[in-house]
Design a protein around this motif. Structure first.
Motif, mmCIF file in Angstrom:
data_model
loop_
_atom_site.group_PDB
_atom_site.id
_atom_site.type_symbol
_atom_site.label_atom_id
_atom_site.label_comp_id
_atom_site.label_asym_id
_atom_site.label_seq_id
_atom_site.Cartn_x
_atom_site.Cartn_y
_atom_site.Cartn_z
ATOM 1 N N ARG A 121 -22.275 -6.738 -8.724
ATOM 2 C CA ARG A 121 -21.955 -6.364 -7.341
ATOM 3 C C ARG A 121 -21.181 -5.048 -7.386
ATOM 4 O O ARG A 121 -20.046 -5.010 -7.872
ATOM 5 C CB ARG A 121 -21.142 -7.459 -6.653
ATOM 6 C CG ARG A 121 -21.911 -8.769 -6.494
ATOM 7 C CD ARG A 121 -21.151 -9.780 -5.658
ATOM 8 N NE ARG A 121 -21.882 -11.035 -5.518
ATOM 9 C CZ ARG A 121 -22.800 -11.281 -4.579
ATOM 10 N NH1 ARG A 121 -23.092 -10.327 -3.701
ATOM 11 N NH2 ARG A 121 -23.418 -12.443 -4.521
ATOM 12 N N PRO A 122 -21.766 -3.962 -6.887
ATOM 13 C CA PRO A 122 -21.147 -2.647 -7.071
ATOM 14 C C PRO A 122 -19.918 -2.420 -6.200
ATOM 15 O O PRO A 122 -19.839 -2.893 -5.063
ATOM 16 C CB PRO A 122 -22.267 -1.677 -6.694
ATOM 17 C CG PRO A 122 -23.115 -2.445 -5.747
ATOM 18 C CD PRO A 122 -23.066 -3.871 -6.216
ATOM 19 N N GLN A 123 -18.989 -1.672 -6.764
ATOM 20 C CA GLN A 123 -17.822 -1.204 -6.029
ATOM 21 C C GLN A 123 -17.887 0.304 -5.830
ATOM 22 O O GLN A 123 -17.357 0.830 -4.859
ATOM 23 C CB GLN A 123 -16.542 -1.601 -6.775
ATOM 24 C CG GLN A 123 -16.364 -3.110 -6.853
ATOM 25 C CD GLN A 123 -15.134 -3.514 -7.645
ATOM 26 O OE1 GLN A 123 -14.825 -2.917 -8.673
ATOM 27 N NE2 GLN A 123 -14.440 -4.535 -7.181
ATOM 28 N N ASP B 139 -12.812 -3.602 3.570
ATOM 29 C CA ASP B 139 -13.497 -4.187 4.723
ATOM 30 C C ASP B 139 -14.998 -4.304 4.513
ATOM 31 O O ASP B 139 -15.745 -4.664 5.426
ATOM 32 C CB ASP B 139 -13.232 -3.339 5.975
ATOM 33 C CG ASP B 139 -11.762 -3.335 6.369
ATOM 34 O OD1 ASP B 139 -11.120 -4.394 6.234
ATOM 35 O OD2 ASP B 139 -11.257 -2.284 6.794
ATOM 36 N N GLY B 140 -15.445 -3.976 3.297
ATOM 37 C CA GLY B 140 -16.866 -4.076 3.009
ATOM 38 C C GLY B 140 -17.692 -2.910 3.510
ATOM 39 O O GLY B 140 -18.917 -3.017 3.608
ATOM 40 N N GLN B 141 -17.026 -1.798 3.829
ATOM 41 C CA GLN B 141 -17.719 -0.607 4.306
ATOM 42 C C GLN B 141 -17.805 0.439 3.197
ATOM 43 O O GLN B 141 -16.902 0.543 2.360
ATOM 44 C CB GLN B 141 -16.993 -0.006 5.517
ATOM 45 C CG GLN B 141 -16.850 -0.966 6.689
ATOM 46 C CD GLN B 141 -18.198 -1.419 7.228
ATOM 47 O OE1 GLN B 141 -19.074 -0.602 7.491
ATOM 48 N NE2 GLN B 141 -18.359 -2.727 7.394
#
Length: 212
Positions: free
Chosen positions: A177-179, A202-204
């Motif tokens: 899962r990329p950051q 916030d997942g944006q």
């Protein structure tokens, strides 16, 4: 051997923020299609880097088998060195070195095991001999000779002579899962284009241009 003079000046269309997708997954899909169209050898080959408990990094090439908005999936032996290091530190890095088209995609993120059902679906799609190979390869362990490996292979072929080959309980997938996802494109005078997508709390996704 003198390699100091090895160099190539890249000449590609300039990348700009307005030409990039709003999220890295859409942008990756676009570039991946370009890599396939360029007939690169194994365009889904990626370098996976892990770090053990002592802080020692190691890298190897694995094959991307699936990607979507949730991440990038590869498969391996859960008793391999890479799996052991992921168990100790699940922060990993991926690199797609598409040298022929002067592009790279560099990813950092968190690796997690996929479900057994997902692994089983992929395992059943593999060629039969690849399935058999997964059963007998004690990946990363010391091997006395190739002859011993082939003897084990013949034994497992006889064991599963008929019918479906079951998924080994020590084999399966990881999803990264990329950051961060960086898209690099070569340019003249070493003034390369680099754009970095970063995931916030916030997942944006934000997007910034980096200096070459």
């Amino acid at each position: 051997m003198d390699i100091q003079g090895f160099r190539k000046d890249y000449k590609k269309p300039v990348l700009s923020r307005k030409t990039l997708a709003v999220d890295p997954f859409s942008q990756f899909e676009h570039w991946f299609k370009d890599a396939c169209a360029a007939e690169l050898l194994e365009p889904n080959a990626m370098t996976l880097s892990t770090v053990n408990k002592d802080g020692q990094p190691s890298s190897r090439t694995v094959l991307l088998k699936f990607f979507d908005q949730n991440g990038f999936v590869f498969y391996t032996n859960y008793k391999s060195r890479k799996a052991g290091e992921i168990a100790e530190n699940n922060r990993v890095a991926l690199l797609f070195p598409w040298i022929k088209i002067a592009r790279q995609v560099a990813i950092t993120g968190i690796a997690e095991e996929v479900s057994a059902a997902e692994s089983a679906r992929y395992f059943s799609s593999r060629p039969r001999e690849s399935q058999l190979g997964a059963w007998i390869s004690r990946q990363s362990s010391v091997l006395s000779s190739r002859q011993m490996l082939m003897l084990e292979f013949e034994k497992i072929k006889k064991k599963f002579l008929e019918g479906e080959i079951p998924l080994p309980d020590f084999w399966g997938g990881y999803r990264v899962r990329p950051q961060t996802v960086e898209f690099w494109q070569g340019q003249t005078s070493r003034l390369h284009d680099r754009f970095l997508y970063t995931l916030d709390s916030d997942g944006q996704w934000s997007l910034e241009r980096l200096a070459p």
